[in-house]
Write an enzyme that holds these catalytic residues in place. Structure first.
Site, PDB file in Angstrom:
ATOM      1  N   ASP A   4      -6.606  16.562  -6.180  1.00  0.00           N
ATOM      2  CA  ASP A   4      -6.582  15.733  -4.970  1.00  0.00           C
ATOM      3  C   ASP A   4      -5.155  15.650  -4.412  1.00  0.00           C
ATOM      4  OD1 ASP A   4      -8.795  14.706  -3.752  1.00  0.00           O
ATOM      5  OD2 ASP A   4      -9.013  12.987  -5.095  1.00  0.00           O
ATOM      6  N   LYS A  59     -19.415  16.901  -3.160  1.00  0.00           N
ATOM      7  CA  LYS A  59     -18.406  17.642  -3.933  1.00  0.00           C
ATOM      8  C   LYS A  59     -19.089  18.464  -5.031  1.00  0.00           C
ATOM      9  CE  LYS A  59     -14.837  14.400  -2.691  1.00  0.00           C
ATOM     10  NZ  LYS A  59     -14.150  13.129  -2.923  1.00  0.00           N
ATOM     11  N   GLN A  84     -13.223   9.274  -7.841  1.00  0.00           N
ATOM     12  CA  GLN A  84     -13.615   8.877  -6.487  1.00  0.00           C
ATOM     13  C   GLN A  84     -13.099   7.473  -6.171  1.00  0.00           C
ATOM     14  OE1 GLN A  84     -15.297  10.944  -4.214  1.00  0.00           O
ATOM     15  NE2 GLN A  84     -14.694   9.319  -2.818  1.00  0.00           N
TER      16      GLN A  84
END
Ligand code: NAP
Length: 282
Positions: A120, A53, A97
């Site tokens: 997200d 990422k 995460q």
């Protein structure tokens, strides 16, 4: 004629070039898009995801702030850090995460992220925005699947789409996105008695199960589009999806390979959401 492969790597490259151009335009206006990626603990797979990422951000001209904390970080300390990032003007997207260490409640953490920075798309509010058709952030994997389907040029209006899997991060938002694109949607899951009964009627099948060979050639309507989200290992330890690709590609019109299909699109859509978040602040 065997199915055409939908190349997720090529589509990702094309989209990332567009994202980089949008990021450069924002940077020229003094508003470089910024993504904060928080990693708590030592999960080896999480380290790889975070690295990819961060690299994706760097390549696209997006500022990335990687914060790594020990596994014994308290939930309160993590929530405090998120609160600070919520008001940091250099940060437009916040990603924590998963999985988190057991003592930290992931729902509490996701809900602590400002909706305007929830790139997200996992929060209850983002899910509600998707459900009600409001502008918001789409979860990256299903959003990427929609881009892959769009790339075939097939109009989804009036088509029957079957999603296998109903997770909050993939299956359910996938169903909603297909519905938004005017498909007629069926969602199957582990309690669906005869999966083939549904998939054989489908113009589009999205398999998001996590079990290889869930979809075989006899379960697919000739000419269907097949999107394989699954990430599994075969007996030789090689990465494979949920679909028996060798068999299904003889029946389908388009199919995504594993690897090289849905996988590369997920980070691409995260970058796109981050740029969109920054654009919305102007
Ligand atoms: P998940 O939370 O485990 O959900 C799996 C879904 O599959 C559940 O809804 C489950 O039904 C359903 N299911 C299980 N066995 C089934 C069966 N025999 N027939 C029909 N449905 C069945 O998994 P997920 O997070 O959605 O991920 C799914 C797969 O996609 C995994 O392999 C994951 O690694 C992969 N993935 C890939 C990417 C990527 O970027 N490529 C991103 C995310 C996920 P119930 O709800 O009834 O249990």
């Amino acid at each position: 004629m065997p199915a055409q492969l939908i190349d997720g790597i090529a589509l990702s490259q094309k989209l990332r070039a567009e994202i980089a151009a949008r990021a450069a335009a924002l940077t020229a206006k003094g508003k470089q898009p910024g993504l904060a990626v928080i990693l708590v603990g030592d999960d080896p797979a999480s380290h790889v995801y975070v690295r990819n990422k961060v690299k994706g951000c760097e390549d696209a001209g997006i500022y990335s702030l990687k914060e790594q904390y020990p596994a014994d970080m308290t939930e309160a300390a993590l929530l405090e850090r998120i609160a600070a990032l919520n008001v940091d003007p250099t940060i437009h997207g916040i990603l924590v995460q998963m999985p988190l260490p057991k003592h930290i409640n992931p729902h509490k953490v996701i809900e602590a992220i400002s909706t305007t920075k929830d790139v997200d798309g996992y929060s209850v509010l983002s899910a509600g925005e998707l459900m009600t058709g409001l502008e918001g952030f789409r979860p990256c994997t299903p959003y990427g699947c929609m881009k892959l389907i769009e790339s075939t040029g097939v109009d989804l209006r009036g088509k029957h789409a079957v999603v296998i899997g109903r997770s909050n991060t993939v299956g359910k938002p996938m169903g909603l996105l297909l519905l938004q694109a005017n498909a007629t949607v069926t969602i199957c899951h582990s309690a669906t008695p005869d999966l083939g009964l549904y998939t054989r009627q489908a113009d589009v099948v999205v398999a998001a199960v996590g079990r290889r060979n869930t979809l075989t050639a006899d379960m697919v309507k000739p000419g269907a589009i097949v999107i394989d989200v699954g990430m599994n290992r075969d007996d030789a330890g090689k990465l494979c999806g949920d679909v028996d690709t060798a068999g299904v590609k003889e029946v389908a019109s388009f199919i995504t390979p594993v690897p090289g299909g849905v996988g590369p699109m997920t980070i691409t859509m995260l970058l796109m959401n981050t740029v969109e978040a920054a654009e919305r602040t102007i």
